[in-house]
Design a protein around this motif. Structure first.
Motif, PDB file in Angstrom:
ATOM      1  N   ASP A 177       0.838  -1.196   0.000  1.00  0.00           N
ATOM      2  CA  ASP A 177       0.000   0.000   0.000  1.00  0.00           C
ATOM      3  C   ASP A 177       0.873   1.246   0.000  1.00  0.00           C
ATOM      4  OD1 ASP A 177      -2.839   1.049   0.350  1.00  0.00           O
ATOM      5  OD2 ASP A 177      -1.829   2.035   2.035  1.00  0.00           O
ATOM      6  N   ILE A 178       0.289   2.366  -0.383  1.00  0.00           N
ATOM      7  CA  ILE A 178       1.032   3.629  -0.418  1.00  0.00           C
ATOM      8  C   ILE A 178       1.508   4.043   0.970  1.00  0.00           C
ATOM      9  CG2 ILE A 178      -1.037   5.072  -0.153  1.00  0.00           C
ATOM     10  CD1 ILE A 178       0.231   7.012  -2.156  1.00  0.00           C
ATOM     11  N   THR A 179       0.851   3.551   2.028  1.00  0.00           N
ATOM     12  CA  THR A 179       1.229   3.895   3.400  1.00  0.00           C
ATOM     13  C   THR A 179       2.241   2.921   3.999  1.00  0.00           C
ATOM     14  OG1 THR A 179      -0.621   2.634   4.318  1.00  0.00           O
ATOM     15  CG2 THR A 179      -1.010   4.960   3.824  1.00  0.00           C
ATOM     16  N   ASP A 180       2.711   1.976   3.214  1.00  0.00           N
ATOM     17  CA  ASP A 180       3.644   0.961   3.732  1.00  0.00           C
ATOM     18  C   ASP A 180       4.973   1.574   4.166  1.00  0.00           C
ATOM     19  OD1 ASP A 180       4.496  -1.884   4.060  1.00  0.00           O
ATOM     20  OD2 ASP A 180       5.959  -1.283   2.542  1.00  0.00           O
ATOM     21  N   ARG A 181       5.443   1.150   5.332  1.00  0.00           N
ATOM     22  CA  ARG A 181       6.751   1.582   5.838  1.00  0.00           C
ATOM     23  C   ARG A 181       7.500   0.385   6.396  1.00  0.00           C
ATOM     24  NH1 ARG A 181       5.120   5.085   3.377  1.00  0.00           N
ATOM     25  NH2 ARG A 181       4.947   7.327   3.806  1.00  0.00           N
ATOM     26  N   ARG A 182       7.449  -0.734   5.708  1.00  0.00           N
ATOM     27  CA  ARG A 182       8.083  -1.940   6.243  1.00  0.00           C
ATOM     28  C   ARG A 182       9.597  -1.799   6.343  1.00  0.00           C
ATOM     29  NH1 ARG A 182       5.811  -6.080   1.984  1.00  0.00           N
ATOM     30  NH2 ARG A 182       4.163  -4.509   2.115  1.00  0.00           N
ATOM     31  N   ASN A 183      10.171  -0.905   5.563  1.00  0.00           N
ATOM     32  CA  ASN A 183      11.614  -0.667   5.617  1.00  0.00           C
ATOM     33  C   ASN A 183      11.935   0.720   6.168  1.00  0.00           C
ATOM     34  OD1 ASN A 183      12.284  -3.211   4.392  1.00  0.00           O
ATOM     35  ND2 ASN A 183      11.668  -2.347   2.412  1.00  0.00           N
ATOM     36  N   GLY A 184      11.010   1.280   6.922  1.00  0.00           N
ATOM     37  CA  GLY A 184      11.209   2.616   7.456  1.00  0.00           C
ATOM     38  C   GLY A 184      12.372   2.683   8.441  1.00  0.00           C
ATOM     39  N   LYS A 185      13.054   3.821   8.461  1.00  0.00           N
ATOM     40  CA  LYS A 185      14.196   3.992   9.360  1.00  0.00           C
ATOM     41  C   LYS A 185      13.759   4.434  10.754  1.00  0.00           C
ATOM     42  CE  LYS A 185      17.436   5.137   5.631  1.00  0.00           C
ATOM     43  NZ  LYS A 185      18.382   6.153   5.077  1.00  0.00           N
ATOM     44  N   LYS A 186      12.750   5.304  10.819  1.00  0.00           N
ATOM     45  CA  LYS A 186      12.274   5.800  12.113  1.00  0.00           C
ATOM     46  C   LYS A 186      11.384   4.775  12.799  1.00  0.00           C
ATOM     47  CE  LYS A 186       9.982   9.787  14.229  1.00  0.00           C
ATOM     48  NZ  LYS A 186       9.319  11.097  13.950  1.00  0.00           N
ATOM     49  N   TYR A 187      10.494   4.141  12.047  1.00  0.00           N
ATOM     50  CA  TYR A 187       9.631   3.078  12.564  1.00  0.00           C
ATOM     51  C   TYR A 187       9.159   2.247  11.374  1.00  0.00           C
ATOM     52  CZ  TYR A 187       5.894   6.190  10.988  1.00  0.00           C
ATOM     53  OH  TYR A 187       5.086   6.998  10.233  1.00  0.00           O
ATOM     54  N   GLN A 188       8.672   1.055  11.662  1.00  0.00           N
ATOM     55  CA  GLN A 188       8.191   0.169  10.618  1.00  0.00           C
ATOM     56  C   GLN A 188       6.676  -0.010  10.736  1.00  0.00           C
ATOM     57  OE1 GLN A 188      11.172  -0.924  12.428  1.00  0.00           O
ATOM     58  NE2 GLN A 188      12.134   0.269  10.790  1.00  0.00           N
ATOM     59  N   ARG A 189       6.051  -0.138   9.576  1.00  0.00           N
ATOM     60  CA  ARG A 189       4.617  -0.412   9.507  1.00  0.00           C
ATOM     61  C   ARG A 189       4.388  -1.164   8.190  1.00  0.00           C
ATOM     62  NH1 ARG A 189       2.339   4.791   9.548  1.00  0.00           N
ATOM     63  NH2 ARG A 189       2.706   4.864   7.313  1.00  0.00           N
ATOM     64  N   HIS A 190       4.031  -2.436   8.309  1.00  0.00           N
ATOM     65  CA  HIS A 190       3.836  -3.276   7.125  1.00  0.00           C
ATOM     66  C   HIS A 190       2.379  -3.137   6.668  1.00  0.00           C
ATOM     67  CE1 HIS A 190       4.839  -7.119   4.822  1.00  0.00           C
ATOM     68  NE2 HIS A 190       3.565  -6.896   4.552  1.00  0.00           N
ATOM     69  N   VAL A 191       2.172  -2.521   5.500  1.00  0.00           N
ATOM     70  CA  VAL A 191       0.819  -2.306   5.003  1.00  0.00           C
ATOM     71  C   VAL A 191       0.727  -2.800   3.560  1.00  0.00           C
ATOM     72  CG1 VAL A 191      -1.086  -0.680   4.735  1.00  0.00           C
ATOM     73  CG2 VAL A 191       0.714  -0.202   6.413  1.00  0.00           C
ATOM     74  N   ASP A 192      -0.171  -3.753   3.325  1.00  0.00           N
ATOM     75  CA  ASP A 192      -0.433  -4.256   1.983  1.00  0.00           C
ATOM     76  C   ASP A 192      -1.821  -3.834   1.533  1.00  0.00           C
ATOM     77  OD1 ASP A 192       1.993  -5.664   1.543  1.00  0.00           O
ATOM     78  OD2 ASP A 192       1.272  -7.320   2.772  1.00  0.00           O
ATOM     79  N   ARG A 193      -2.016  -3.801   0.234  1.00  0.00           N
ATOM     80  CA  ARG A 193      -3.317  -3.489  -0.369  1.00  0.00           C
ATOM     81  C   ARG A 193      -3.835  -4.749  -1.077  1.00  0.00           C
ATOM     82  NH1 ARG A 193      -7.371   0.631  -1.105  1.00  0.00           N
ATOM     83  NH2 ARG A 193      -5.697   2.017  -0.377  1.00  0.00           N
ATOM     84  N   TYR A 194      -5.084  -5.103  -0.805  1.00  0.00           N
ATOM     85  CA  TYR A 194      -5.692  -6.301  -1.391  1.00  0.00           C
ATOM     86  C   TYR A 194      -7.029  -5.923  -2.007  1.00  0.00           C
ATOM     87  CZ  TYR A 194      -7.632 -11.087  -1.515  1.00  0.00           C
ATOM     88  OH  TYR A 194      -8.200 -12.281  -1.893  1.00  0.00           O
ATOM     89  N   ARG A 195      -7.230  -6.348  -3.250  1.00  0.00           N
ATOM     90  CA  ARG A 195      -8.484  -6.127  -3.967  1.00  0.00           C
ATOM     91  C   ARG A 195      -9.104  -7.493  -4.269  1.00  0.00           C
ATOM     92  NH1 ARG A 195      -4.514  -2.619  -6.093  1.00  0.00           N
ATOM     93  NH2 ARG A 195      -4.986  -0.402  -5.662  1.00  0.00           N
ATOM     94  N   PRO A 196      -9.839  -8.049  -3.325  1.00  0.00           N
ATOM     95  CA  PRO A 196     -10.277  -9.442  -3.444  1.00  0.00           C
ATOM     96  C   PRO A 196     -11.293  -9.706  -4.545  1.00  0.00           C
ATOM     97  CG  PRO A 196     -11.263  -8.417  -1.514  1.00  0.00           C
ATOM     98  CD  PRO A 196     -10.246  -7.458  -2.041  1.00  0.00           C
ATOM     99  N   VAL A 197     -12.051  -8.681  -4.960  1.00  0.00           N
ATOM    100  CA  VAL A 197     -13.076  -8.926  -5.983  1.00  0.00           C
ATOM    101  C   VAL A 197     -12.677  -8.326  -7.328  1.00  0.00           C
ATOM    102  CG1 VAL A 197     -14.892  -9.077  -4.250  1.00  0.00           C
ATOM    103  CG2 VAL A 197     -14.431  -6.861  -5.328  1.00  0.00           C
ATOM    104  N   LEU A 198     -11.388  -8.044  -7.500  1.00  0.00           N
ATOM    105  CA  LEU A 198     -10.931  -7.387  -8.722  1.00  0.00           C
ATOM    106  C   LEU A 198     -11.297  -8.180  -9.976  1.00  0.00           C
ATOM    107  CD1 LEU A 198      -9.254  -4.966  -9.830  1.00  0.00           C
ATOM    108  CD2 LEU A 198      -7.263  -6.467  -9.758  1.00  0.00           C
ATOM    109  N   ARG A 199     -11.192  -9.502  -9.912  1.00  0.00           N
ATOM    110  CA  ARG A 199     -11.470 -10.351 -11.078  1.00  0.00           C
ATOM    111  C   ARG A 199     -12.867 -10.962 -11.041  1.00  0.00           C
ATOM    112  NH1 ARG A 199      -7.687  -7.641 -13.321  1.00  0.00           N
ATOM    113  NH2 ARG A 199      -5.633  -7.949 -12.411  1.00  0.00           N
TER     114      ARG A 199
END
Length: 299
Positions: free
Chosen positions: A180-202
């Motif tokens: 997701d655009i808000t993902d900070r899994r590799n952030g230096k100050k803090y980490q926040r793992h955020v993924d985006r899922y579109r389950p009904v896309l297809r």
């Protein structure tokens, strides 16, 4: 990337109240996602001011859906909503407000960006910079709410949205699963793992209605009146029949929108005025006074 649907601490549904976002919630319930980890996030387009573009009943419909399925719901909005953003005249975009789990509200944003003059409706474009109703009133508001809550730091967060590729060529190009655009899994100050899922896309529309029927969900009133999609009542992508139907449902609001068009000297539909566009449409025959009262009510 591979999705492990049961690996997250939070499941944040971008919940419009429409059939696709409803089906996304129901699909994850089918997958056994714990209800206590689910949060419905609804961005209130009109910003808790007098309704202009959206359906009056939508916030209450979202609350009732959350109550029916035993999940939490939180609202977010830009101060002043659609009107204020549309009427910007050399000012910054307004701050956002979002609800917190303890029942309080937090305000953030509105201190950066350009001093913009809009005085025009969102444009019929895939570019969210000019189709600003989605970019400024939904996407940015959601992003601000995630970025400013410490409870997501050090956690795994899945943001779920209900886009379907059948609805437009642009949506068909979206990734089903990505950071997701808000993902900070590799952030230096803090980490926040955020993924985006579109389950009904297809998914097909038939699949959407099948899961809604299986769960016995009563959908948003606009569908019973003939709308195929539960976007804003006066969505800029409306067909002539849909806009004529909206004018029948809410004539006073339609007059206000037409007055804005005259004030801006800039049409919503590019090559014709709203009165001209409405004249080409026929209101849906399934509209009744009872459904109008329901859809334009707040409880």
């Amino acid at each position: 990337m591979k999705l492990d649907i049961h690996s997250y601490d939070f499941y944040l549904f971008q919940f419009s109240g429409g059939k696709d976002s409803c089906s996304a919630v129901l699909h994850l319930l089918d997958q056994g996602v714990p209800r206590e980890k689910i949060e419905l996030w609804h961005q209130d387009i009109d910003g808790r001011t007098k309704t202009l573009f959206d359906w009056e009943i939508t916030p209450d419909y979202c609350r009732r859906f959350a109550d029916a399925f035993g999940v939490k719901i939180y609202f977010q909005w830009k101060i002043g909503g659609f009107r204020r953003e549309m009427l910007r005249d050399g000012s910054l975009t307004a701050p956002s407000i979002f609800e917190l789990p303890d029942g309080t509200q937090m305000q953030a944003g509105g201190i950066r960006g350009g001093y913009t003059r809009r005085h025009k409706f969102p444009q019929l474009s895939a570019d969210l910079k000019v189709r600003w109703c989605s970019g400024y009133l939904k996407v940015d508001v959601c992003k601000i709410a995630i970025n400013n809550q410490e409870r997501f730091r050090g956690k795994r967060v899945l943001v779920i949205s209900g886009e379907r590729g059948e609805e437009s060529p642009n949506r068909a190009k979206y990734a089903e699963f990505e950071p997701d655009i808000t993902d900070r899994r590799n952030g230096k100050k803090y980490q926040r793992h955020v993924d985006r899922y579109r389950p009904v896309l297809r998914w097909t529309e038939k699949q959407v209605w099948e899961i809604i029927e299986r769960y016995r969900v009563r959908v948003h009133p606009c569908y019973y009146m003939g709308w195929a999609r539960c976007s804003c009542k006066f969505c800029i992508f409306s067909s002539a029949n849909q806009m004529a139907s909206a004018a029948l449902v809410s004539p006073d609001l339609m007059k206000e929108i037409i007055d804005y068009e005259l004030m801006f000297n800039y049409t919503m539909k590019r090559d014709m005025t709203l009165p001209e566009f409405i004249s080409k449409g026929i209101p849906y025959p399934s509209i009744t006074s009872e459904l109008i009262a329901l859809a334009t009510g707040t409880i």
